[in-house]
Design a protein around this motif. Structure first.
Motif, PDB file in Angstrom:
ATOM      1  N   LEU A   1      88.189  36.682   6.618  1.00  0.00           N
ATOM      2  CA  LEU A   1      87.697  35.546   7.399  1.00  0.00           C
ATOM      3  C   LEU A   1      86.420  34.975   6.776  1.00  0.00           C
ATOM      4  CD1 LEU A   1      88.333  36.870  11.020  1.00  0.00           C
ATOM      5  CD2 LEU A   1      89.680  35.201   9.730  1.00  0.00           C
ATOM      6  N   ARG A   2      85.546  35.841   6.304  1.00  0.00           N
ATOM      7  CA  ARG A   2      84.314  35.364   5.673  1.00  0.00           C
ATOM      8  C   ARG A   2      84.596  34.691   4.342  1.00  0.00           C
ATOM      9  NH1 ARG A   2      80.794  40.755   7.222  1.00  0.00           N
ATOM     10  NH2 ARG A   2      80.194  40.086   9.332  1.00  0.00           N
ATOM     11  N   LEU A   3      85.598  35.182   3.617  1.00  0.00           N
ATOM     12  CA  LEU A   3      85.964  34.581   2.335  1.00  0.00           C
ATOM     13  C   LEU A   3      86.497  33.166   2.526  1.00  0.00           C
ATOM     14  CD1 LEU A   3      86.544  34.801  -0.745  1.00  0.00           C
ATOM     15  CD2 LEU A   3      88.791  35.738  -0.136  1.00  0.00           C
ATOM     16  N   PHE A   4      87.327  32.976   3.563  1.00  0.00           N
ATOM     17  CA  PHE A   4      87.953  31.671   3.778  1.00  0.00           C
ATOM     18  C   PHE A   4      87.067  30.708   4.567  1.00  0.00           C
ATOM     19  CE2 PHE A   4      91.600  34.050   2.445  1.00  0.00           C
ATOM     20  CZ  PHE A   4      92.419  33.118   1.837  1.00  0.00           C
ATOM     21  N   ALA A   5      86.036  31.217   5.223  1.00  0.00           N
ATOM     22  CA  ALA A   5      85.132  30.347   5.987  1.00  0.00           C
ATOM     23  C   ALA A   5      84.336  29.465   5.036  1.00  0.00           C
ATOM     24  CB  ALA A   5      84.198  31.178   6.841  1.00  0.00           C
ATOM     25  N   ARG A   6      84.241  28.185   5.373  1.00  0.00           N
ATOM     26  CA  ARG A   6      83.530  27.228   4.537  1.00  0.00           C
ATOM     27  C   ARG A   6      82.262  26.737   5.223  1.00  0.00           C
ATOM     28  NH1 ARG A   6      88.765  24.847   4.153  1.00  0.00           N
ATOM     29  NH2 ARG A   6      88.039  23.253   5.616  1.00  0.00           N
ATOM     30  N   GLY A   7      81.278  26.393   4.401  1.00  0.00           N
ATOM     31  CA  GLY A   7      80.097  25.682   4.890  1.00  0.00           C
ATOM     32  C   GLY A   7      79.367  26.384   6.007  1.00  0.00           C
ATOM     33  N   LYS A   8      79.244  25.697   7.146  1.00  0.00           N
ATOM     34  CA  LYS A   8      78.392  26.159   8.236  1.00  0.00           C
ATOM     35  C   LYS A   8      79.162  26.867   9.354  1.00  0.00           C
ATOM     36  CE  LYS A   8      75.003  22.482   7.486  1.00  0.00           C
ATOM     37  NZ  LYS A   8      74.275  21.325   8.097  1.00  0.00           N
ATOM     38  N   VAL A   9      80.308  27.439   9.015  1.00  0.00           N
ATOM     39  CA  VAL A   9      81.037  28.189  10.025  1.00  0.00           C
ATOM     40  C   VAL A   9      80.164  29.342  10.511  1.00  0.00           C
ATOM     41  CG1 VAL A   9      83.038  29.657  10.464  1.00  0.00           C
ATOM     42  CG2 VAL A   9      83.297  27.569   9.131  1.00  0.00           C
ATOM     43  N   GLN A  10      79.959  29.413  11.810  1.00  0.00           N
ATOM     44  CA  GLN A  10      79.061  30.404  12.390  1.00  0.00           C
ATOM     45  C   GLN A  10      79.784  31.726  12.632  1.00  0.00           C
ATOM     46  OE1 GLN A  10      75.742  29.778  12.958  1.00  0.00           O
ATOM     47  NE2 GLN A  10      76.117  27.821  11.948  1.00  0.00           N
ATOM     48  N   SER A  11      79.049  32.834  12.509  1.00  0.00           N
ATOM     49  CA  SER A  11      79.633  34.152  12.773  1.00  0.00           C
ATOM     50  C   SER A  11      80.081  34.260  14.224  1.00  0.00           C
ATOM     51  CB  SER A  11      78.618  35.250  12.448  1.00  0.00           C
ATOM     52  OG  SER A  11      77.457  35.114  13.260  1.00  0.00           O
ATOM     53  N   THR A  12      79.430  33.512  15.131  1.00  0.00           N
ATOM     54  CA  THR A  12      79.846  33.548  16.532  1.00  0.00           C
ATOM     55  C   THR A  12      81.252  32.994  16.695  1.00  0.00           C
ATOM     56  OG1 THR A  12      78.712  31.425  16.862  1.00  0.00           O
ATOM     57  CG2 THR A  12      77.524  33.430  17.509  1.00  0.00           C
ATOM     58  N   GLY A  13      81.591  31.969  15.893  1.00  0.00           N
ATOM     59  CA  GLY A  13      82.927  31.412  15.935  1.00  0.00           C
ATOM     60  C   GLY A  13      83.963  32.403  15.434  1.00  0.00           C
TER      61      GLY A  13
END
Length: 298
Positions: A98-110
């Motif tokens: 999930l962290r690898l595919f998360a882009r930009g300002k995606v928050q850990s809370t999301g």
């Protein structure tokens, strides 16, 4: 009609010399769940891959009013997808995916919210090589949602999911739809799709044979009257003798149309001393409605 988030117009696709999509045209309304329905090999997955520019095609695809082509598709940054089976690295954990595919300002809370809604807390920090089919599928779904897309495309998302996981996925989809996210979902589990889809695109042999709403499709097809009587077996015999078409089974289930007057049925039964305790009206389910439409189309 709500604004259209995606418009597909006269799209054709070939695998070698074989034409697999034939002048496919449809649109998706913003903030609605659209089901993509058809038999195996009808072209559902190819349609999804074409929208995502994973295969070359001829025709026009517009996302939020802007063209998207096989060679130029920056707007796909606003689309999340799970096509066929999720691409998972066996030695990475679910969280690392999930962290690898998360882009930009995606928050850990999301990310944590996704994990919670899909009930993945118990294994999200374990290596994916130990995941079951259902666990891998839920990780693939989470990866489709991780970047807060405007449109989510899910190809057979219920594969490998148990009933509880199916409910968790439905809850997530409905929650995101309520936030304005649009969906295109294919599934061979039509009973599950019936619980979600508001709009339908029905495909057969590479062609769109109908675009409609779930409500209109169900209402346009078979209607049934289901009776609970003092003697269901005898009631069935009486009604069959009177010329009514009964669906086989333990229930007194009469195939008719939505405007049928039930008074004559009740008269037949009461005259034979059969008491009627309850009367229900039922529409055809999605599977029956789709099969009837496809049979008519062919």
């Amino acid at each position: 009609m709500k604004d259209e988030i995606l418009v597909v117009k006269n799209v054709n696709n070939f695998f070698g010399r074989k034409q697999v999509l034939k002048n496919v045209s449809f649109s998706l309304s913003s903030g609605r769940i659209t089901g993509l329905v058809g038999a195996n090999g009808a072209g559902k997955t190819t349609i999804m891959k074409t929208i995502l520019s994973l295969t070359p095609y001829a025709g026009q695809i517009m996302f939020e009013g802007q063209p998207s082509t096989f060679n130029d598709h920056p707007l796909l940054n606003d689309i999340g997808a799970l096509i066929e089976y999720p691409s998972i690295y066996p030695f990475m954990t679910g969280m690392e995916h999930l962290r690898l595919f998360a882009r930009g300002k995606v928050q850990s809370t999301g990310i944590q919210s996704l994990i919670h809604m899909l009930n993945m807390e118990g294994y999200i920090n374990s290596a994916a090589r130990g995941y079951s089919l259902g666990m891998r599928q839920k990780l693939g779904v989470a990866m489709a949602f991780v970047n807060n897309p405007k449109l989510v495309i899910l190809d057979e998302p219920m594969n490998g999911l148990d009933p509880q996981s199916n409910k968790e996925l439905r809850d997530l989809i409905i929650d995101q739809r309520n936030r304005g996210v649009s969906f295109l979902i294919s599934s061979h589990i039509l009973s599950e799709l019936q619980k979600l889809a508001e709009d339908l695109i029905i495909v057969d042999q590479g062609k769109v044979v109908r675009q409609t709403t779930m409500k209109n499709l169900l209402e346009a097809n078979n209607h049934f009257i289901v009776l609970n009587t003092s003697d269901d077996k005898k009631a069935q015999e009486i009604l069959i003798a009177a010329g009514y078409y009964l669906v086989s089974g333990e229930k007194v289930r009469i195939k008719t149309d939505a405007n049928f007057d039930i008074a004559e049925i009740l008269t037949n039964l009461i005259s034979e001393n059969i008491a009627v305790h309850d009367v229900k009206h039922e529409d055809e389910d999605l599977e029956g409605s789709v099969l009837e439409l496809l049979n008519t189309a062919n």
